[in-house]
Design an enzyme around this catalytic site. Sequence first.
Site, PDB file in Angstrom:
ATOM      1  N   HIS A 173       0.612  -1.148   0.022  1.00 37.97           N
ATOM      2  CA  HIS A 173      -0.027   0.031   0.112  1.00 37.97           C
ATOM      3  C   HIS A 173       0.847   1.204   0.031  1.00 37.97           C
ATOM      4  CE1 HIS A 173      -3.894  -1.886   0.851  1.00 37.97           C
ATOM      5  NE2 HIS A 173      -3.063  -2.793   1.065  1.00 37.97           N
TER       6      HIS A 173
ATOM      7  N   ASP B 295      -5.787   5.794   1.869  1.00 34.37           N
ATOM      8  CA  ASP B 295      -5.902   4.527   1.581  1.00 34.37           C
ATOM      9  C   ASP B 295      -7.441   4.223   1.763  1.00 34.37           C
ATOM     10  OD1 ASP B 295      -5.781   1.669   1.326  1.00 34.37           O
ATOM     11  OD2 ASP B 295      -3.677   1.615   1.388  1.00 34.37           O
TER      12      ASP B 295
END
Length: 454
Positions: free
Chosen positions: A20, A113
């Site tokens: 990520h 995110d």
Amino acid sequence: MEKETKVPHCLILPYPAQGHVNPMIQFSKRLIEKGVKVTLITVTSLWKSLSTKNLTSIEVESISDGYDEGGLAAAKSLEDYKETFWRVGTQTLIELLQKLSTSENPPNCIIFDAFLPWVLDVGKSFGLLGVSFFTQSCSVNSIYFHAHEKLIELPLTQSEYLLPGLTKLAPGDLPSFLYKYGSYPGYFDIVLNQFSNIGKADWILANTIYELEPEVVDWLVKIWPLRTIGPSLPSMLLDKRLKDDKDYGVSLSDPNTEFCIKWLNDKPKGSVVYASFGSMAGLSEEQTQELAYGLKDSDTYFLWVVREIDQSRLPKGFVETSSKKGLIVTWCPQLEVLTHEAVGCFVTHCGWNSTLEAVSIGVPLIAMPLWTDQVTNAKLIADVWKMGVRAVADEKEIVRSETIKNCIKELIETEKGCEIRKSALKWKNLAKGSFDEGGRSDKNIDEFVEALSQ
Ligand code: UDX
């Protein structure tokens, strides 16, 4: 005196995991290149464990996930981690936003995110533009969205699934949390929660390439303010604008770059099989051994990443007996390895970053998915993009050494392998076209930056 015009200021907050952080850091670099000020927000625990020697262009601030020593590994369970991160993260993010709002150039946007939807609510309470960032494919996110909206019945009941913009999928092609309903409930909760407040997001940016999944992107664009911005990779791989931009800038472990590259340097072009299964899941002992013998029996050169914690699963003495043909390392500079001309194919778990990297660099794949989104990515790789072969597991869910050996031979020696390599080159060019100035992703980023400036 003329008043100085302020540049837009974006905060970027990734979920604290390698797969990520990597794409969100690359996206930060693209924004900086386009004149945006970026502050990366990370959790203290991750920042301590990352090697950040090449991360000079981005300002960094940290918040707490409640586990400053050890992060997720220090929590009792993923459920506890999530709950604590939400609570402590909200509080420490509020404190950080209070501090930044009185700075010389206060932020006007927060890109978070999609795994951390609560950030949107905090950002909105400070009047920031809220932007959700998808680190996984649009195909997979659309499937999760359908599950979130209860448009897919769980446990699965159908023999095939026809979802908007997607190829026909068998139950086993859906992400593992669906076809193995009940497995990893904590992770399943995270991926479904991405959509809990998505209606409030001002933008959704997806790290994908439009051409890879056009129909599903077109469908999502009708319901959300979504734009594709991928591949979010170091620009040096795709063009020459930033010559010193060679890697991700952060790494979980020391990649031992010189050692790997030196080993690759004297191998013939296209002769090395690279095998790696990402940062999260490990192979079982039985699977590790099958892969070991599959690589050995294929009689090709191989570079295999076996993380420190998985090394004990290797067959006894394997490292020594295979050392003429193989190199086993605990972590490698994957981008540099994939771009090395000695590498001919990639045995991969089909994590979305590894998939996009291989697509963008044009490396054919042997798909060996383990769990989560990887199974759906494997379906796309083998059957839709036709840039790899699927290493099919047996009824015990083990891919046998014979299968691995045959897949390697198929890629290297057969007509089908030749077609797959051609296909891989086609995708490489499409990825570059999207990334290059004036390409679809580049234009989408420009459109986003333009909106930030207003
Ligand atoms: C996780 C999930 O497993 C994946 O399915 C999901 O799509 C993203 O989150 P991970 O397992 O880490 O990701 O795999 P992947 O998405 O492929 O990311 C791994 C990253 O680590 C890649 O960017 C890769 O280049 C890098 N890497 C991997 C290295 O730099 N060196 C290595 O030796 C191995």
